[in-house]
Scaffold this motif. Structure first.
Motif, PDB file in Angstrom:
ATOM      1  N   ILE A 133      10.526  23.759  -1.324  1.00 16.37           N
ATOM      2  CA  ILE A 133       9.101  23.446  -1.495  1.00 16.37           C
ATOM      3  C   ILE A 133       8.356  23.656  -0.182  1.00 16.37           C
ATOM      4  CG2 ILE A 133       7.471  21.538  -1.890  1.00 16.37           C
ATOM      5  CD1 ILE A 133       9.464  20.531  -4.050  1.00 16.37           C
ATOM      6  N   ARG A 134       8.943  23.218   0.917  1.00 15.43           N
ATOM      7  CA  ARG A 134       8.308  23.436   2.227  1.00 15.43           C
ATOM      8  C   ARG A 134       8.143  24.919   2.516  1.00 15.43           C
ATOM      9  NH1 ARG A 134      11.221  18.733   5.676  1.00 15.43           N
ATOM     10  NH2 ARG A 134       9.782  17.089   5.070  1.00 15.43           N
ATOM     11  N   ALA A 135       9.188  25.703   2.240  1.00 14.56           N
ATOM     12  CA  ALA A 135       9.118  27.147   2.477  1.00 14.56           C
ATOM     13  C   ALA A 135       8.048  27.772   1.588  1.00 14.56           C
ATOM     14  CB  ALA A 135      10.476  27.796   2.224  1.00 14.56           C
ATOM     15  N   ALA A 136       8.002  27.355   0.315  1.00 14.65           N
ATOM     16  CA  ALA A 136       6.983  27.873  -0.606  1.00 14.65           C
ATOM     17  C   ALA A 136       5.598  27.450  -0.150  1.00 14.65           C
ATOM     18  CB  ALA A 136       7.258  27.383  -2.025  1.00 14.65           C
ATOM     19  N   ASN A 137       5.468  26.220   0.340  1.00 16.70           N
ATOM     20  CA  ASN A 137       4.187  25.732   0.835  1.00 16.70           C
ATOM     21  C   ASN A 137       3.728  26.545   2.053  1.00 16.70           C
ATOM     22  OD1 ASN A 137       1.947  24.011   0.787  1.00 16.70           O
ATOM     23  ND2 ASN A 137       2.879  22.633   2.288  1.00 16.70           N
ATOM     24  N   GLU A 138       4.681  26.860   2.938  1.00 17.08           N
ATOM     25  CA  GLU A 138       4.339  27.687   4.105  1.00 17.08           C
ATOM     26  C   GLU A 138       3.869  29.059   3.663  1.00 17.08           C
ATOM     27  OE1 GLU A 138       7.552  27.773   6.952  1.00 17.08           O
ATOM     28  OE2 GLU A 138       7.605  25.574   7.063  1.00 17.08           O
ATOM     29  N   PHE A 144      -2.932  31.798   1.591  1.00 14.56           N
ATOM     30  CA  PHE A 144      -4.276  31.216   1.528  1.00 14.56           C
ATOM     31  C   PHE A 144      -5.090  31.620   2.760  1.00 14.56           C
ATOM     32  CE2 PHE A 144      -7.276  27.685   2.320  1.00 14.56           C
ATOM     33  CZ  PHE A 144      -8.020  27.789   1.154  1.00 14.56           C
ATOM     34  N   ASP A 145      -4.470  31.535   3.930  1.00 12.99           N
ATOM     35  CA  ASP A 145      -5.164  31.941   5.167  1.00 12.99           C
ATOM     36  C   ASP A 145      -5.539  33.419   5.108  1.00 12.99           C
ATOM     37  OD1 ASP A 145      -4.933  29.361   6.105  1.00 12.99           O
ATOM     38  OD2 ASP A 145      -3.239  29.790   7.453  1.00 12.99           O
ATOM     39  N   ALA A 146      -4.645  34.249   4.594  1.00 16.77           N
ATOM     40  CA  ALA A 146      -4.941  35.677   4.460  1.00 16.77           C
ATOM     41  C   ALA A 146      -6.085  35.887   3.481  1.00 16.77           C
ATOM     42  CB  ALA A 146      -3.692  36.427   4.005  1.00 16.77           C
ATOM     43  N   ASN A 151     -11.553  37.097   2.420  1.00 20.22           N
ATOM     44  CA  ASN A 151     -12.823  36.670   1.830  1.00 20.22           C
ATOM     45  C   ASN A 151     -13.940  36.711   2.867  1.00 20.22           C
ATOM     46  OD1 ASN A 151     -14.370  35.791  -0.300  1.00 20.22           O
ATOM     47  ND2 ASN A 151     -13.956  33.618   0.070  1.00 20.22           N
ATOM     48  N   GLU A 152     -13.621  36.298   4.101  1.00 22.53           N
ATOM     49  CA  GLU A 152     -14.608  36.327   5.175  1.00 22.53           C
ATOM     50  C   GLU A 152     -15.002  37.774   5.493  1.00 22.53           C
ATOM     51  OE1 GLU A 152     -17.306  35.028   7.947  1.00 22.53           O
ATOM     52  OE2 GLU A 152     -16.302  33.909   6.357  1.00 22.53           O
TER      53      GLU A 152
END
Length: 168
Positions: A133-138, A144-146, A151-152
């Motif tokens: 889960i931690r790896a998937a969250n990372e 998300f950051d990408a 988006n920016e």
């Protein structure tokens, strides 16, 4: 009462009194313990020599005079039989009571150890799942950051496009 007198693997393990050699016997051949399986209760015999069922000693290496067999139940099934042989004096109902309490305590330790092992296995599974889960969250955070960055960039390009359209 059950008709089947075989444990899961069909064998009992015995240890010779005189030489500690481990030997295996099909339970059907271990006449001294079949009563315990058939009656589903502790059984003792104090004189095998006079028993009509006594054909041969269990391993032919030592003489069995007396025995005490105590069944262990799990989910209403016999899962083990503890046996004692050749006590210096005759077995009695007091021996059955004392040994039953002793064996129940031992079996509780066995069950507790099994539960501890099961708990440790579940804990390890959860640890592994938590790491996944931690790896998937990372990965999701990076994605998300990408997406935010993309988006920016899209917003900036869109703004430039609108400004360039206004000039024409």
């Amino acid at each position: 009462k059950r008709n089947t007198i075989f444990p899961k693997n069909g064998y009992v393990r015995t240890t010779g009194v005189n030489n500690n050699d481990k030997i295996h016997h099909a339970i059907i051949k271990a006449e001294v313990w079949t009563d315990c399986f058939q009656q589903e209760e502790p059984v003792f015999h104090n004189d095998h020599n006079s028993s009509p069922d006594n054909k041969t000693p269990l391993d032919g290496r030592f003489r069995m005079i007396r025995d005490l067999a105590i069944p262990v139940f799990e989910d209403s099934k016999i899962t083990a039989v503890f046996g004692l042989i050749n006590k210096g004096e005759k077995y009695s109902t007091d021996d059955v009571k004392v040994m039953t309490m002793f064996i129940e305590n031992i079996w509780n330790i066995v069950r507790r150890k099994r539960a501890e092992i099961n708990l440790q296995e579940k804990y390890n599974e959860l640890q592994s799942t938590e790491e996944e889960i931690r790896a998937a969250n990372e990965e999701l955070t990076v994605t998300f950051d990408a997406l935010k960055e993309s988006n920016e960039e899209l917003r900036i390009n869109n703004k430039k496009l609108i400004e360039s359209e206004m000039r024409f």
